[in-house]
Design a protein around this motif. Structure first.
Motif, PDB file in Angstrom:
ATOM      1  N   ILE A  81       0.833  -1.202   0.000  1.00 18.78           N
ATOM      2  CA  ILE A  81       0.000   0.000   0.000  1.00 18.78           C
ATOM      3  C   ILE A  81       0.867   1.253   0.000  1.00 18.78           C
ATOM      4  O   ILE A  81       1.940   1.298   0.604  1.00 18.78           O
ATOM      5  CB  ILE A  81      -0.977  -0.019   1.202  1.00 18.78           C
ATOM      6  CG1 ILE A  81      -2.174   0.879   0.940  1.00 18.78           C
ATOM      7  CG2 ILE A  81      -0.282   0.340   2.510  1.00 18.78           C
ATOM      8  CD1 ILE A  81      -3.330   0.642   1.907  1.00 18.78           C
ATOM      9  N   LYS A  82       0.384   2.294  -0.696  1.00 21.62           N
ATOM     10  CA  LYS A  82       1.110   3.559  -0.826  1.00 21.62           C
ATOM     11  C   LYS A  82       0.277   4.722  -0.295  1.00 21.62           C
ATOM     12  O   LYS A  82      -0.932   4.628  -0.147  1.00 21.62           O
ATOM     13  CB  LYS A  82       1.470   3.822  -2.290  1.00 21.62           C
ATOM     14  CG  LYS A  82       2.287   2.716  -2.956  1.00 21.62           C
ATOM     15  CD  LYS A  82       3.647   2.560  -2.315  1.00 21.62           C
ATOM     16  CE  LYS A  82       4.459   1.487  -3.027  1.00 21.62           C
ATOM     17  NZ  LYS A  82       5.768   1.243  -2.371  1.00 21.62           N
ATOM     18  N   ALA A  83       0.962   5.843  -0.043  1.00 19.02           N
ATOM     19  CA  ALA A  83       0.306   7.020   0.534  1.00 19.02           C
ATOM     20  C   ALA A  83      -0.732   7.623  -0.394  1.00 19.02           C
ATOM     21  O   ALA A  83      -1.706   8.215   0.049  1.00 19.02           O
ATOM     22  CB  ALA A  83       1.348   8.076   0.900  1.00 19.02           C
ATOM     23  N   GLY A  84      -0.547   7.490  -1.715  1.00 18.71           N
ATOM     24  CA  GLY A  84      -1.535   7.956  -2.669  1.00 18.71           C
ATOM     25  C   GLY A  84      -1.543   9.458  -2.871  1.00 18.71           C
ATOM     26  O   GLY A  84      -0.568  10.165  -2.572  1.00 18.71           O
ATOM     27  N   SER A  85      -2.672   9.961  -3.355  1.00 19.48           N
ATOM     28  CA  SER A  85      -2.802  11.379  -3.682  1.00 19.48           C
ATOM     29  C   SER A  85      -4.278  11.728  -3.790  1.00 19.48           C
ATOM     30  O   SER A  85      -5.152  10.864  -3.668  1.00 19.48           O
ATOM     31  CB  SER A  85      -2.097  11.683  -5.011  1.00 19.48           C
ATOM     32  OG  SER A  85      -2.711  10.967  -6.075  1.00 19.48           O
ATOM     33  N   LEU A  86      -4.547  13.019  -3.995  1.00 19.97           N
ATOM     34  CA  LEU A  86      -5.896  13.483  -4.326  1.00 19.97           C
ATOM     35  C   LEU A  86      -5.898  13.962  -5.764  1.00 19.97           C
ATOM     36  O   LEU A  86      -5.076  14.813  -6.142  1.00 19.97           O
ATOM     37  CB  LEU A  86      -6.328  14.620  -3.399  1.00 19.97           C
ATOM     38  CG  LEU A  86      -7.053  14.279  -2.099  1.00 19.97           C
ATOM     39  CD1 LEU A  86      -7.303  15.545  -1.298  1.00 19.97           C
ATOM     40  CD2 LEU A  86      -8.377  13.566  -2.368  1.00 19.97           C
ATOM     41  N   LEU A  87      -6.801  13.429  -6.568  1.00 21.59           N
ATOM     42  CA  LEU A  87      -6.946  13.853  -7.950  1.00 21.59           C
ATOM     43  C   LEU A  87      -8.080  14.863  -8.047  1.00 21.59           C
ATOM     44  O   LEU A  87      -9.132  14.706  -7.413  1.00 21.59           O
ATOM     45  CB  LEU A  87      -7.266  12.659  -8.848  1.00 21.59           C
ATOM     46  CG  LEU A  87      -6.289  11.476  -8.837  1.00 21.59           C
ATOM     47  CD1 LEU A  87      -6.798  10.379  -9.764  1.00 21.59           C
ATOM     48  CD2 LEU A  87      -4.900  11.914  -9.243  1.00 21.59           C
ATOM     49  N   ILE A  88      -7.861  15.902  -8.850  1.00 17.29           N
ATOM     50  CA  ILE A  88      -8.908  16.873  -9.142  1.00 17.29           C
ATOM     51  C   ILE A  88      -9.250  16.722 -10.609  1.00 17.29           C
ATOM     52  O   ILE A  88      -8.403  16.910 -11.487  1.00 17.29           O
ATOM     53  CB  ILE A  88      -8.468  18.316  -8.823  1.00 17.29           C
ATOM     54  CG1 ILE A  88      -8.293  18.501  -7.308  1.00 17.29           C
ATOM     55  CG2 ILE A  88      -9.531  19.308  -9.297  1.00 17.29           C
ATOM     56  CD1 ILE A  88      -6.994  18.008  -6.760  1.00 17.29           C
ATOM     57  N   LEU A  89     -10.501  16.347 -10.883  1.00 16.43           N
ATOM     58  CA  LEU A  89     -10.966  16.109 -12.239  1.00 16.43           C
ATOM     59  C   LEU A  89     -11.881  17.250 -12.681  1.00 16.43           C
ATOM     60  O   LEU A  89     -12.636  17.798 -11.860  1.00 16.43           O
ATOM     61  CB  LEU A  89     -11.746  14.796 -12.311  1.00 16.43           C
ATOM     62  CG  LEU A  89     -11.100  13.578 -11.645  1.00 16.43           C
ATOM     63  CD1 LEU A  89     -12.056  12.384 -11.719  1.00 16.43           C
ATOM     64  CD2 LEU A  89      -9.770  13.240 -12.290  1.00 16.43           C
ATOM     65  N   ASN A  90     -11.809  17.592 -13.946  1.00 14.47           N
ATOM     66  CA  ASN A  90     -12.752  18.602 -14.442  1.00 14.47           C
ATOM     67  C   ASN A  90     -14.077  17.931 -14.778  1.00 14.47           C
ATOM     68  O   ASN A  90     -14.241  16.717 -14.651  1.00 14.47           O
ATOM     69  CB  ASN A  90     -12.172  19.367 -15.636  1.00 14.47           C
ATOM     70  CG  ASN A  90     -11.900  18.481 -16.837  1.00 14.47           C
ATOM     71  OD1 ASN A  90     -12.484  17.406 -16.991  1.00 14.47           O
ATOM     72  ND2 ASN A  90     -11.008  18.921 -17.704  1.00 14.47           N
ATOM     73  N   ARG A  91     -15.040  18.725 -15.228  1.00  7.27           N
ATOM     74  CA  ARG A  91     -16.393  18.203 -15.397  1.00  7.27           C
ATOM     75  C   ARG A  91     -16.539  17.232 -16.560  1.00  7.27           C
ATOM     76  O   ARG A  91     -17.592  16.628 -16.738  1.00  7.27           O
ATOM     77  CB  ARG A  91     -17.374  19.368 -15.566  1.00  7.27           C
ATOM     78  CG  ARG A  91     -17.048  20.308 -16.695  1.00  7.27           C
ATOM     79  CD  ARG A  91     -17.923  21.551 -16.627  1.00  7.27           C
ATOM     80  NE  ARG A  91     -17.673  22.298 -15.407  1.00  7.27           N
ATOM     81  CZ  ARG A  91     -17.484  23.609 -15.355  1.00  7.27           C
ATOM     82  NH1 ARG A  91     -17.461  24.329 -16.449  1.00  7.27           N
ATOM     83  NH2 ARG A  91     -17.280  24.208 -14.212  1.00  7.27           N
ATOM     84  N   THR A  92     -15.476  17.073 -17.350  1.00  2.73           N
ATOM     85  CA  THR A  92     -15.505  16.076 -18.414  1.00  2.73           C
ATOM     86  C   THR A  92     -14.697  14.826 -18.058  1.00  2.73           C
ATOM     87  O   THR A  92     -14.497  13.945 -18.898  1.00  2.73           O
ATOM     88  CB  THR A  92     -14.963  16.673 -19.734  1.00  2.73           C
ATOM     89  OG1 THR A  92     -13.627  17.140 -19.528  1.00  2.73           O
ATOM     90  CG2 THR A  92     -15.837  17.822 -20.201  1.00  2.73           C
ATOM     91  N   GLY A  93     -14.205  14.751 -16.810  1.00  8.23           N
ATOM     92  CA  GLY A  93     -13.531  13.555 -16.357  1.00  8.23           C
ATOM     93  C   GLY A  93     -12.055  13.494 -16.667  1.00  8.23           C
ATOM     94  O   GLY A  93     -11.453  12.416 -16.628  1.00  8.23           O
ATOM     95  N   ASN A  94     -11.439  14.646 -16.942  1.00  9.50           N
ATOM     96  CA  ASN A  94      -9.999  14.699 -17.186  1.00  9.50           C
ATOM     97  C   ASN A  94      -9.289  15.253 -15.949  1.00  9.50           C
ATOM     98  O   ASN A  94      -9.843  16.082 -15.216  1.00  9.50           O
ATOM     99  CB  ASN A  94      -9.686  15.579 -18.391  1.00  9.50           C
ATOM    100  CG  ASN A  94     -10.224  14.985 -19.681  1.00  9.50           C
ATOM    101  OD1 ASN A  94      -9.985  13.824 -19.982  1.00  9.50           O
ATOM    102  ND2 ASN A  94     -10.970  15.787 -20.437  1.00  9.50           N
ATOM    103  N   ILE A  95      -8.051  14.801 -15.712  1.00  6.95           N
ATOM    104  CA  ILE A  95      -7.300  15.247 -14.547  1.00  6.95           C
ATOM    105  C   ILE A  95      -6.857  16.695 -14.722  1.00  6.95           C
ATOM    106  O   ILE A  95      -6.157  17.034 -15.684  1.00  6.95           O
ATOM    107  CB  ILE A  95      -6.077  14.348 -14.304  1.00  6.95           C
ATOM    108  CG1 ILE A  95      -6.522  12.924 -13.981  1.00  6.95           C
ATOM    109  CG2 ILE A  95      -5.236  14.896 -13.148  1.00  6.95           C
ATOM    110  CD1 ILE A  95      -5.386  11.947 -13.805  1.00  6.95           C
ATOM    111  N   ALA A  96      -7.292  17.568 -13.796  1.00 10.75           N
ATOM    112  CA  ALA A  96      -6.906  18.976 -13.818  1.00 10.75           C
ATOM    113  C   ALA A  96      -5.732  19.247 -12.891  1.00 10.75           C
ATOM    114  O   ALA A  96      -4.961  20.180 -13.116  1.00 10.75           O
ATOM    115  CB  ALA A  96      -8.099  19.860 -13.433  1.00 10.75           C
TER     116      ALA A  96
END
Length: 309
Positions: A81-96
Motif C-alpha cells: 500500500i502507498k500514501a496515494g494522492s488526491l486527484l482533481i478532475l474537471n467536469r468532463t472527467g480529465n485530470i486537472a
C-alpha cells in the motif's frame, strides 16, 4: 460515492461511484469512476491509469470539479500500500491537478467531505495510513481548484492492516457548518467522534470527543453522512465488532449519541459501505447506499419528513 449537484456537464440526479477494486477484485487497484444516470445504464466518467485504488474520498464541487482519493497497492495487499494522492478532475472527467502527500498533508486519503461556498471550499480528508484528518482550504474558479492551505486538525485515530478489508482506520466524515463540527467515523475505535471548530482551527485537536460508542449497533463504521433531519447515518463494514445477526447495517443516531434506527442492506456481512444524501428540493432528498457484496446501489427518493425513519 457522491450524489451530484446541479452544476457542470454531469447532470442533476447523477451519482458517481469510485472503484477501489479492479475487475479481478484486487483491492487498491481500481481506476474508474462510474456515472450512474437515472433510467439508464452506468457509464464510465473517469478512467485512470492502472492501480490507482480510488477510495471513498469522493466529492463534487458546485463548479463541477470532482475530487477523489487514491490509495494504491500493486497486488491488493497491505504490504504494497502507498500514501496515494488526491486527484482533481474537471467536469468532463480529465485530470486537472494532482495533490501529493507533501502538498496536502495526506497519507492514504480514505474519505472526505466538502463545505462548498462557491468561490472557496473547505475539504476535510481522513487519512487511513497515519490516523489523521486534514482540512484543505481551496479557492475555486472556472479554470481550476487552487490549494491555499493544508491544516492537520485531528490525529490519534488507530489504523492497521486488515486481511479482509486491506486497511482500517478513520473513514467517514460529516461536517455541520452551523456548529462548525466535523464528525469522524473511527472504524477501529468502533465509535464516532466530534472535532469542534474544525473549519476554523489552526491546531491539531487530537481525536476530539466521542459522541457515539454503541457496541450493540456499531460494527466497524465506515461511511458517514449528516441527514436533512440533523441525525447522523453510518454504514457498518463489519470488520470490527461483527455480529452475524446484524449484517451490513446502516445506523441512524443523533449528534447527542442516541440510537434511532438501523437498516440492513444485505443478509451477509461486509455489504454496507458508502452512502450519501443529496437535496432535490426543499422537501425531497436522494439517499443512496452501496451494497458492496453484490455489488449494487439503492437510491431512495425520500420526503424530508421521512428521511430519518
Amino acid at each position: 460515492m457522491n450524489l451530484l449537484p446541479r452544476f457542470g456537464t454531469i447532470g442533476p440526479g447523477d451519482l458517481l461511484v469510485s472503484n477501489f477494486n479492479n475487475q479481478a477484485n484486487l483491492q487498491g487497484t481500481g481506476s474508474t469512476i462510474v456515472r450512474i444516470v437515472p433510467s439508464s445504464k452506468p457509464v464510465v466518467f473517469f478512467q485512470g491509469g492502472p492501480g490507482l485504488g480510488l477510495s471513498t474520498a469522493l466529492g463534487v464541487l458546485q463548479a463541477g470539479f470532482v475530487l477523489v482519493g487514491s490509495v494504491p497497492t500493486t497486488d491488493g495487499t497491505f504490504a504494497t500500500i502507498k500514501a496515494g494522492s488526491l486527484l482533481i478532475l474537471n467536469r468532463t472527467g480529465n485530470i486537472a491537478a494532482q495533490w501529493t502527500p507533501a502538498l496536502a498533508k495526506i497519507d492514504g486519503p480514505w474519505d472526505l467531505t466538502i463545505f462548498d461556498q462557491g468561490n472557496t471550499a473547505k475539504v476535510f480528508v481522513s487519512n487511513v495510513l497515519n490516523g489523521t484528518v486534514v482540512r484543505l482550504d481551496v479557492g475555486i474558479s472556472e479554470n481550476g481548484v487552487n490549494l491555499k492551505g493544508a491544516t492537520q486538525i485531528a490525529s490519534g485515530f488507530p489504523f492497521r492492516g486488515d486481511p479482509a478489508a486491506l486497511v482500517v482506520g478513520p473513514t467517514g466524515l460529516a461536517y455541520d457548518p452551523q456548529r462548525d463540527v466535523l464528525y469522524v467515523a473511527s472504524t477501529v475505535d468502533n465509535a464516532v467522534f466530534a472535532v469542534f471548530g474544525a473549519g476554523t482551527t489552526n491546531h491539531d485537536g487530537g481525536k476530539g470527543v466521542v459522541i457515539y460508542a454503541d457496541n450493540a449497533h456499531l460494527h466497524g463504521p465506515l461511511g458517514l453522512a449528516l441527514g436533512p433531519n440533523g441525525d447522523l447515518f453510518t454504514a457498518n463494514g463489519d470488520a470490527i465488532n461483527s455480529d452475524p445477526n446484524q449484517p451490513s447495517e446502516i445506523v441512524e443516531f443523533t449528534p447527542q449519541g442516541r440510537f434511532v434506527a438501523q437498516l440492513s442492506v444485505d443478509p451477509a456481512q461486509g455489504g454496507a459501505f458508502g452512502l450519501a444524501f443529496s437535496q432535490i428540493r426543499d422537501d425531497f432528498v436522494h439517499f443512496a447506499a452501496v451494497d458492496d457484496n453484490v455489488p449494487n446501489i439503492t437510491d431512495w427518493h425520500l420526503h424530508v419528513d421521512d428521511a430519518g425513519r
